[in-house]
Design an enzyme around this catalytic site. Structure first.
Site, PDB file in Angstrom:
ATOM      1  N   LYS A 229     -29.260  47.953  44.295  1.00 11.75           N
ATOM      2  CA  LYS A 229     -28.271  47.733  43.236  1.00 11.75           C
ATOM      3  C   LYS A 229     -26.862  47.640  43.823  1.00 11.75           C
ATOM      4  O   LYS A 229     -25.884  47.459  43.102  1.00 11.75           O
ATOM      5  CB  LYS A 229     -28.324  48.872  42.212  1.00 11.75           C
TER       6      LYS A 229
ATOM      7  N   TYR B 254     -21.354  45.984  27.901  1.00 16.78           N
ATOM      8  CA  TYR B 254     -22.704  46.443  28.237  1.00 16.78           C
ATOM      9  C   TYR B 254     -23.179  47.475  27.211  1.00 16.78           C
ATOM     10  O   TYR B 254     -24.283  47.357  26.654  1.00 16.78           O
ATOM     11  CB  TYR B 254     -22.727  47.034  29.641  1.00 16.78           C
TER      12      TYR B 254
END
Length: 336
Positions: A200, A161
């Site tokens: 989330k 990421y």
């Protein structure tokens, strides 16, 4: 609050990742402050699909956009037909690119790079064609274990990421060398918390997760040594401020979005206990993410102040206090 002297009314604004945490907050910022703005909200809304780690492939949730009056489009930024339709049907003035695979524990490197890196360049080309200023989400994950304060130019990502966000920033630098007539600003968010992050799930901030543990009557669970794990926690309203100020930068580039102050996870638990009126003993558990986990983040915000006019307004205590009513509402309506 109108953070800069730009009238966004009658402007056409594309927000990707619009049903996510930061994207949905941006949608409502423009709707509330510039009711004549034309907002196009693009999101790959959640389905049941998961990554190999078991987490959802998309966290976009319709509830984050309840009350939104703009145009909502369900679409994947990897879909070139979607991007072509956007290019042909609209003339954007600003693009706020928040869509990404943002789960740092995802191991599908191919999809991470395709979604975060390649799709960003496609959107950047659209911005250039439309002469739209581009503001996009980079990340403090680009720094990895780099020493604090983290400073642009000193990156060392330790997961895919962070690598993907650094590659986005490299694309930005390469395009800026071409002398474009638009501004491009990458915002390296540090640890963001606040309303609209709840969906989330496990990747939501420790602020909301700890708070709901406490409201359930459970002690907060922290990784061992949490008093020594320090992060730069920034409240969502300051992140929105940074995005708006990035619409008219003195200079295009990559900027940190943090408070410039490192605080511990123990601080969060203690502040929450004070605000919620609880007094549980903290439970400590082993940290399974050693090697891919940042133990100290603190944004160097000097360039952000000088070039964007950005400075965080919320201390951790202030942000948590402002967040408490929403935390309680979520607990009543979504958790119990």
């Amino acid at each position: 609050m109108k953070y800069i002297d730009i009238d966004f009314n009658n402007k056409t604004i594309l927000i990707t990742g619009a049903a996510g945490f930061i994207g949905s907050n941006l949608c409502f910022y423009f709707q509330e402050n510039f009711p004549e703005a034309k907002i196009i909200a693009l999101d790959c809304f959640r389905s049941g699909e998961t990554f190999s780690n078991g987490n959802l492939k998309s966290f976009g949730h319709f509830k984050n956009l309840i009350g939104f009056k703009g145009t909502v489009i369900s679409g994947d930024i990897n879909d070139k037909e979607i991007l072509l339709n956007l290019e042909n049907e609209y003339k954007f003035d600003y693009i706020f690119h928040q869509a990404a695979i943002s789960d740092t524990t995802v191991s599908e490197q191919d999809l991470m790079v395709k979604t975060n890196v390649n799709a960003y360049e496609d959107l950047l080309k659209l911005a250039i064609k439309h002469k739209a200023n581009m503001i996009y989400a980079s990340s403090a994950a680009t720094y990895g274990d780099a020493s604090s304060p983290q400073t642009v130019g000193n990156e060392s990502p330790n997961n895919v990421y962070g690598f993907s966000k650094l590659m986005m920033d490299n694309i930005t630098y390469s395009y800026l060398k071409k002398g474009l007539d638009i501004s491009i600003v990458g915002l390296r968010y540090f640890n963001v918390y606040g309303p609209k992050e709840f969906f989330k799930n496990k990747t939501a901030s420790t602020v909301v997760q700890f708070a709901h543990q406490l409201l359930k009557g459970n002690a907060p669970k922290l990784f061992e040594g949490s008093d020594k794990i320090l992060r730069d926690f920034i409240y969502i309203e300051d992140v929105i401020q940074a995005n708006i100020k990035a619409c008219s930068p003195k200079k295009s580039g990559i900027y940190n979005v943090g408070t410039g102050k490192a605080r511990s996870f123990q601080d969060i638990a203690d502040i929450l206990q004070k605000e919620l009126g609880t007094s549980f003993q903290t439970e400590y558990i082993p940290n399974p993410y050693i090697g891919q986990y940042q133990f100290h983040t603190e944004a160097n915000v000097q360039a952000s102040k000088e070039e964007l006019g950005f400075e965080a307004r919320f201390e951790l205590e202030d942000g948590i206090k402002a967040y408490i009513p929403e935390i309680k509402r979520l607990f009543e309506q979504e958790v119990k």
